[in-house]
Design a protein around this motif. Sequence first.
Motif, PDB file in Angstrom:
ATOM      1  N   UNK A  26       0.720  -1.153   0.327  1.00  0.00           N
ATOM      2  CA  UNK A  26       0.116   0.289   0.435  1.00  0.00           C
ATOM      3  C   UNK A  26       0.889   1.207   0.112  1.00  0.00           C
ATOM      4  N   UNK A  27       2.219   1.347   0.226  1.00  0.00           N
ATOM      5  CA  UNK A  27       3.288   2.760  -0.193  1.00  0.00           C
ATOM      6  C   UNK A  27       3.924   2.356  -1.226  1.00  0.00           C
ATOM      7  N   UNK A  28       3.122   1.454  -2.469  1.00  0.00           N
ATOM      8  CA  UNK A  28       3.749   1.427  -4.077  1.00  0.00           C
ATOM      9  C   UNK A  28       3.517   2.886  -4.064  1.00  0.00           C
ATOM     10  N   UNK A  29       2.656   3.971  -4.512  1.00  0.00           N
ATOM     11  CA  UNK A  29       2.922   4.754  -4.707  1.00  0.00           C
ATOM     12  C   UNK A  29       3.614   5.798  -4.251  1.00  0.00           C
ATOM     13  N   UNK A  30       4.332   5.528  -3.268  1.00  0.00           N
ATOM     14  CA  UNK A  30       4.925   5.929  -2.434  1.00  0.00           C
ATOM     15  C   UNK A  30       6.562   6.985  -2.937  1.00  0.00           C
ATOM     16  N   UNK A  31       6.794   5.245  -3.261  1.00  0.00           N
ATOM     17  CA  UNK A  31       7.915   5.227  -3.855  1.00  0.00           C
ATOM     18  C   UNK A  31       8.964   5.790  -4.848  1.00  0.00           C
ATOM     19  N   UNK A  32       8.158   6.598  -5.392  1.00  0.00           N
ATOM     20  CA  UNK A  32       8.926   7.155  -6.216  1.00  0.00           C
ATOM     21  C   UNK A  32       9.459   8.568  -5.750  1.00  0.00           C
ATOM     22  N   UNK A  33       8.865   9.152  -4.709  1.00  0.00           N
ATOM     23  CA  UNK A  33       9.192   9.862  -3.419  1.00  0.00           C
ATOM     24  C   UNK A  33      10.628   9.668  -2.702  1.00  0.00           C
TER      25      UNK A  33
END
Length: 344
Positions: free
Chosen positions: A241-248
Amino acid sequence: MEQLTKSANILVIDDDLGVRESLRIILRDKYAVSITSNIDEALVSMDSIKPEMIFLDIKMPKSNGLDFLKQMRSANSTIPVIMITAHPSIENTITSLRNGAFDFIVKPFQPEEILQVAEKALHYSNELWERDMLVNNLRKAAQQHFFSTTEALLQAIDAKDAYTAGHSKRVSELSAFVAKELDRNESEIEVLRYGAYLHDIGKIGVGDLVLTKPSYLTQEEFYLMKRHSEIGYKIIAPIKFMEKCLPIVRHHHEWYNGKGYPDGLQGSDIPFEASILSIIDAYDALTTDRHYHKKYPHQKACEIITQGIHTQFTPTLTEKVLAIIQRYHEAGKQREQREESLAH
Ligand SMILES: [Fe+2]
């Protein structure tokens, strides 16, 4: 299972007035029944009716009930649909079941038959709802657990380096504010809020001496410090659920001119959220005391960031973000003044 209250909404779609009326009469004592004679009308009223089950005629003059069923299926609808037909055929039955029909009623029908199938369908729908609730609650509990563990890790970093204490929290709050002001949607705001909160989590893997060195870092020390964005990425990567935070987490130290780290991304190749965070991260670092510099006043910090446009920071976006930070800063000052006057 408890019977759903009368507020359970049933939609009947049938071109035959006699069928519509008899279904309404059979169901009305227990349920809120809406009736419509065609699919176009049904599509328009779906949002307002919010049906919990649908009785659907297969053969209607304008559009076919089976097409409507297919549409519902491709929209991932979980509303149970009961097909009604006067001429049952194997072909229609198979197509209906393949497309997710809940049950099949053949005209003429008996009131008990209708009431039984309605109860069964609503029972099924209730179970689906409960299962979704359970999954959601489990997901929330897992997230909560993850954030309290993360908080402990961030506090461990703060304890190692008192100068950056509170950095993650401040940057997270300001990032969410900026995302909101940039008209990002709810989920994008949350991605920035959590990505910003965790952006330096990889510092847990950087030695204390490098982290708290009071002077500028040597090349070798800087190499060790730079690893924090990749370490952070590796910590977060297994958490779905933290997948979308990875690029940051990975890219918050990339520079617009490609001279940042860890991947040397350039210009628009840098993920948008990471570009936003890099400005906010720099602003917070400049406006708080660090081992290697005293804090700068707000205006000076904004000037330093402006000087970095085209090299470190993305043009246009940086101007927009600085304007938002200006508003945030002013609102903070006003709040402080109010609190001060209340204290006296
Ligand atoms: Fe960082």
